[in-house]
Scaffold this motif. Structure first.
Motif, PDB file in Angstrom:
ATOM      1  N   LYS A   1       0.815  -1.216   0.000  1.00  0.00           N
ATOM      2  CA  LYS A   1       0.000   0.000   0.000  1.00  0.00           C
ATOM      3  C   LYS A   1       0.848   1.266   0.000  1.00  0.00           C
ATOM      4  CE  LYS A   1      -3.975  -2.133   0.218  1.00  0.00           C
ATOM      5  NZ  LYS A   1      -4.905  -2.095  -0.947  1.00  0.00           N
ATOM      6  N   GLU A   2       2.006   1.207   0.648  1.00  0.00           N
ATOM      7  CA  GLU A   2       2.851   2.403   0.772  1.00  0.00           C
ATOM      8  C   GLU A   2       4.205   2.187   0.110  1.00  0.00           C
ATOM      9  OE1 GLU A   2       2.981   3.086   4.926  1.00  0.00           O
ATOM     10  OE2 GLU A   2       0.851   3.543   5.092  1.00  0.00           O
ATOM     11  N   GLY A   3       4.233   1.359  -0.909  1.00  0.00           N
ATOM     12  CA  GLY A   3       5.486   1.079  -1.592  1.00  0.00           C
ATOM     13  C   GLY A   3       6.133  -0.191  -1.066  1.00  0.00           C
ATOM     14  N   ILE A   4       6.989  -0.779  -1.868  1.00  0.00           N
ATOM     15  CA  ILE A   4       7.658  -2.037  -1.516  1.00  0.00           C
ATOM     16  C   ILE A   4       8.497  -1.837  -0.249  1.00  0.00           C
ATOM     17  CG2 ILE A   4       9.528  -1.525  -3.137  1.00  0.00           C
ATOM     18  CD1 ILE A   4       9.839  -4.523  -3.593  1.00  0.00           C
ATOM     19  N   HIS A   5       8.329  -2.742   0.717  1.00  0.00           N
ATOM     20  CA  HIS A   5       9.069  -2.602   1.960  1.00  0.00           C
ATOM     21  C   HIS A   5       9.478  -3.971   2.498  1.00  0.00           C
ATOM     22  CE1 HIS A   5       4.889  -3.229   3.266  1.00  0.00           C
ATOM     23  NE2 HIS A   5       5.417  -3.810   4.338  1.00  0.00           N
ATOM     24  N   PRO A   6      10.585  -4.056   3.242  1.00  0.00           N
ATOM     25  CA  PRO A   6      11.087  -5.333   3.748  1.00  0.00           C
ATOM     26  C   PRO A   6      10.211  -5.917   4.856  1.00  0.00           C
ATOM     27  CG  PRO A   6      12.828  -3.689   3.631  1.00  0.00           C
ATOM     28  CD  PRO A   6      11.528  -2.957   3.480  1.00  0.00           C
ATOM     29  N   VAL A   7      10.243  -7.232   4.981  1.00  0.00           N
ATOM     30  CA  VAL A   7       9.487  -7.941   6.002  1.00  0.00           C
ATOM     31  C   VAL A   7      10.441  -8.651   6.961  1.00  0.00           C
ATOM     32  CG1 VAL A   7       7.469  -8.262   4.530  1.00  0.00           C
ATOM     33  CG2 VAL A   7       9.286  -9.985   4.520  1.00  0.00           C
ATOM     34  N   LYS A   8       9.907  -9.022   8.128  1.00  0.00           N
ATOM     35  CA  LYS A   8      10.676  -9.747   9.135  1.00  0.00           C
ATOM     36  C   LYS A   8      10.338 -11.229   9.046  1.00  0.00           C
ATOM     37  CE  LYS A   8      10.569  -7.982  13.249  1.00  0.00           C
ATOM     38  NZ  LYS A   8       9.990  -7.416  14.514  1.00  0.00           N
ATOM     39  N   ILE A   9      11.359 -12.073   9.060  1.00  0.00           N
ATOM     40  CA  ILE A   9      11.182 -13.511   8.847  1.00  0.00           C
ATOM     41  C   ILE A   9      11.730 -14.300  10.047  1.00  0.00           C
ATOM     42  CG2 ILE A   9      11.751 -15.473   7.360  1.00  0.00           C
ATOM     43  CD1 ILE A   9       9.979 -13.407   5.997  1.00  0.00           C
ATOM     44  N   LEU A  10      10.928 -15.260  10.506  1.00  0.00           N
ATOM     45  CA  LEU A  10      11.333 -16.145  11.591  1.00  0.00           C
ATOM     46  C   LEU A  10      11.731 -17.501  11.015  1.00  0.00           C
ATOM     47  CD1 LEU A  10      11.544 -16.688  14.671  1.00  0.00           C
ATOM     48  CD2 LEU A  10       9.160 -17.478  14.571  1.00  0.00           C
ATOM     49  N   VAL A  11      12.946 -17.936  11.261  1.00  0.00           N
ATOM     50  CA  VAL A  11      13.409 -19.237  10.766  1.00  0.00           C
ATOM     51  C   VAL A  11      12.806 -20.334  11.647  1.00  0.00           C
ATOM     52  CG1 VAL A  11      15.399 -20.677  10.223  1.00  0.00           C
ATOM     53  CG2 VAL A  11      15.554 -18.185   9.965  1.00  0.00           C
TER      54      VAL A  11
ATOM     55  N   GLY B   1      11.893 -12.762  -0.979  1.00  0.00           N
ATOM     56  CA  GLY B   1      11.025 -13.850  -1.396  1.00  0.00           C
ATOM     57  C   GLY B   1      10.391 -13.509  -2.735  1.00  0.00           C
ATOM     58  N   THR B   2       9.952 -14.530  -3.469  1.00  0.00           N
ATOM     59  CA  THR B   2       9.303 -14.307  -4.762  1.00  0.00           C
ATOM     60  C   THR B   2       8.032 -15.141  -4.855  1.00  0.00           C
ATOM     61  OG1 THR B   2      10.497 -16.107  -5.888  1.00  0.00           O
ATOM     62  CG2 THR B   2      11.540 -13.933  -5.872  1.00  0.00           C
ATOM     63  N   GLY B   3       6.970 -14.533  -5.383  1.00  0.00           N
ATOM     64  CA  GLY B   3       5.714 -15.250  -5.545  1.00  0.00           C
ATOM     65  C   GLY B   3       4.722 -14.417  -6.330  1.00  0.00           C
ATOM     66  N   THR B   4       3.600 -15.003  -6.682  1.00  0.00           N
ATOM     67  CA  THR B   4       2.610 -14.318  -7.505  1.00  0.00           C
ATOM     68  C   THR B   4       2.029 -13.099  -6.804  1.00  0.00           C
ATOM     69  OG1 THR B   4       2.004 -16.360  -8.645  1.00  0.00           O
ATOM     70  CG2 THR B   4       0.399 -14.579  -8.700  1.00  0.00           C
ATOM     71  N   ALA B   5       1.695 -13.224  -5.525  1.00  0.00           N
ATOM     72  CA  ALA B   5       0.993 -12.144  -4.828  1.00  0.00           C
ATOM     73  C   ALA B   5       1.843 -10.886  -4.711  1.00  0.00           C
ATOM     74  CB  ALA B   5       0.548 -12.623  -3.453  1.00  0.00           C
ATOM     75  N   ALA B   6       3.038 -11.017  -4.152  1.00  0.00           N
ATOM     76  CA  ALA B   6       3.883  -9.841  -3.907  1.00  0.00           C
ATOM     77  C   ALA B   6       4.891  -9.585  -5.013  1.00  0.00           C
ATOM     78  CB  ALA B   6       4.630 -10.013  -2.588  1.00  0.00           C
ATOM     79  N   VAL B   7       5.144 -10.569  -5.864  1.00  0.00           N
ATOM     80  CA  VAL B   7       6.183 -10.565  -6.892  1.00  0.00           C
ATOM     81  C   VAL B   7       7.560 -10.630  -6.214  1.00  0.00           C
ATOM     82  CG1 VAL B   7       7.158  -9.464  -8.943  1.00  0.00           C
ATOM     83  CG2 VAL B   7       4.713  -9.259  -8.462  1.00  0.00           C
ATOM     84  N   ILE B   8       7.964  -9.539  -5.565  1.00  0.00           N
ATOM     85  CA  ILE B   8       9.209  -9.505  -4.786  1.00  0.00           C
ATOM     86  C   ILE B   8       8.879  -9.019  -3.379  1.00  0.00           C
ATOM     87  CG2 ILE B   8      11.503  -8.461  -4.528  1.00  0.00           C
ATOM     88  CD1 ILE B   8      11.424 -10.241  -6.903  1.00  0.00           C
ATOM     89  N   SER B   9       9.315  -9.760  -2.381  1.00  0.00           N
ATOM     90  CA  SER B   9       9.111  -9.350  -0.992  1.00  0.00           C
ATOM     91  C   SER B   9      10.473  -9.269  -0.308  1.00  0.00           C
ATOM     92  CB  SER B   9       8.205 -10.360  -0.271  1.00  0.00           C
ATOM     93  OG  SER B   9       7.891  -9.906   1.026  1.00  0.00           O
ATOM     94  N   PRO B  10      11.056  -8.079  -0.197  1.00  0.00           N
ATOM     95  CA  PRO B  10      12.375  -7.940   0.421  1.00  0.00           C
ATOM     96  C   PRO B  10      12.364  -8.402   1.881  1.00  0.00           C
ATOM     97  CG  PRO B  10      11.710  -5.918  -0.691  1.00  0.00           C
ATOM     98  CD  PRO B  10      10.506  -6.786  -0.620  1.00  0.00           C
ATOM     99  N   ILE B  11      13.439  -9.006   2.313  1.00  0.00           N
ATOM    100  CA  ILE B  11      13.590  -9.446   3.696  1.00  0.00           C
ATOM    101  C   ILE B  11      14.537  -8.487   4.407  1.00  0.00           C
ATOM    102  CG2 ILE B  11      14.416 -11.292   5.211  1.00  0.00           C
ATOM    103  CD1 ILE B  11      13.664 -13.264   2.949  1.00  0.00           C
TER     104      ILE B  11
END
Length: 358
Positions: free
Chosen positions: A171-181, A300-310
């Motif tokens: 919604k506010e531009g591409i932004h990184p997400v937090k990932i739990l291993v 990450g890469t996928g249909t919904a987000a295309v690119i999801s920076p970590i």
């Protein structure tokens, strides 16, 4: 003209459109759906487009008890020139058949499936949002419908396509997400159903996702189910790391989904002469790269987000901040290029885009 005959029943009670800025993923659906039925010994029959409606099944239908179901996720885009575009639909239908084979389900005719989708989109074209970042999400899926409690592959199935207008993922531009291993639960192992898009793979991941949600993380990073050391996928996406200038992604090993966005990213990187390698990637390698200042980017890469920076990874209590928690230059370039090709705003040198012309 296509030789595929599809009976079309128009919806006389059309729904009110939701404004683009209020669209939530997978909550709003178009006025129509496509259905085809399969009967053992007969094959696929009764191709039809009907008003969007509930599905009626016998309580003993195989899907409820033994989980014979597969699905795909894809999108249609409406560009400024008014042309509707699909992104690599042949890859989705090819992968659907791979999933069908693993779940002992009948294969579809891939060309017929794409033609049915095109006709459905034509019927519901007015539902495709045109605002930047928006698209029409498409969910083809197959379920086993035979009323039978014996443990065996069903003899009857339905192939269905539903569609949902979706807003911008960011919604506010591409932004990184937090990932739990994830260190406790396992998503899939080689020889299992990890390479198929089937409901059970996603149900088995919900518990770990609940834990991640409680601890303030957007997604789970899955490790291999045997040694618990090699990276597989992040949430429902494939994952890439840029380490000391080289892009690496886990190789397909029998438990990792062969993502279409993943495949496209690899092709784009090679086109740009960016070093990219498919191989085993361990969390220990990622840790060492981070400590040595060589972990440049992760996404990450996928249909919904295309690119999801970590922007952050947590593994065994350690925190790794990728690129200072900011979106990397390569991630941004990949996102802008791929979405530009999908929308028709950039040249498609690979022949990925299929235009739907009236």
């Amino acid at each position: 003209m296509s030789s595929l005959k599809i009976q079309i029943t128009k919806n006389e009670n059309k729904k009110e459109k939701v404004p683009a800025d209020q669209l939530l993923f997978g909550r709003t659906f178009t006025d129509h759906m496509f259905i085809a039925d399969y009967t053992d010994g007969v094959g696929w029959h009764d191709y039809r487009i009907v008003p969007y409606q509930p599905i009626t099944l016998d309580p003993s239908a195989t899907i409820f008890h033994y989980g014979q179901t597969v699905f795909e996720g894809m999108k249609a885009y409406l560009a400024e020139d008014g042309v509707v575009r699909l992104f690599r639909p042949e890859e989705n239908m090819k992968r659907l058949n791979i999933s069908c084979d693993r779940l002992s389900m009948p294969k579809i005719d891939e060309d017929h499936a794409i033609e049915a989708l095109k006709q459905l989109i034509e019927v519901d074209k007015e539902w495709i949002p045109a605002e930047p970042g928006t698209s029409l999400y498409i969910r083809p899926f197959m379920i086993a419908t035979e009323a039978h409690l014996g443990v065996s592959a069903a003899l009857t199935y339905s192939f269905i396509i539903i569609m949902s207008p979706v807003g911008s993922y960011y919604k506010e531009g591409i932004h990184p997400v937090k990932i739990l291993v994830e260190n406790e639960y396992v998503r899939a192992v080689a020889g299992g159903t990890g390479t198929a898009k089937t409901a059970g793979n996603y149900a088995s991941g919900l518990k770990a996702q609940e834990v991640a949600d409680r601890e303030g993380y957007s997604q789970v990073l899955w490790l291999d189910g045997i040694e618990r050391k090699y990276i597989e996928e992040v949430g429902s996406m494939n994952v890439f790391f840029k380490i000391d200038g080289e892009v690496v992604t886990p190789s397909l090993n029998g438990s990792i989904l062969d993502g279409i966005t993943r495949k496209s990213i690899i092709q784009l990187l090679k086109h740009w002469n960016v070093p990219v390698t498919e191989r085993k990637v361990s969390m220990e390698e990622i840790r060492e790269a981070y400590l040595n200042g060589k972990l440049d980017e992760a996404f990450g890469t996928g249909t919904a987000a295309v690119i999801s920076p970590i922007g952050e990874l947590r593994w065994k209590g350690e925190l790794f901040y990728v690129n200072n928690g900011e979106t990397g230059e390569l991630s941004s370039k990949l996102y802008e290029t791929l979405t530009g090709i999908q929308k028709g705003n950039l040249l498609d040198p690979f022949g990925w885009v299929v235009e739907i012309k009236e």
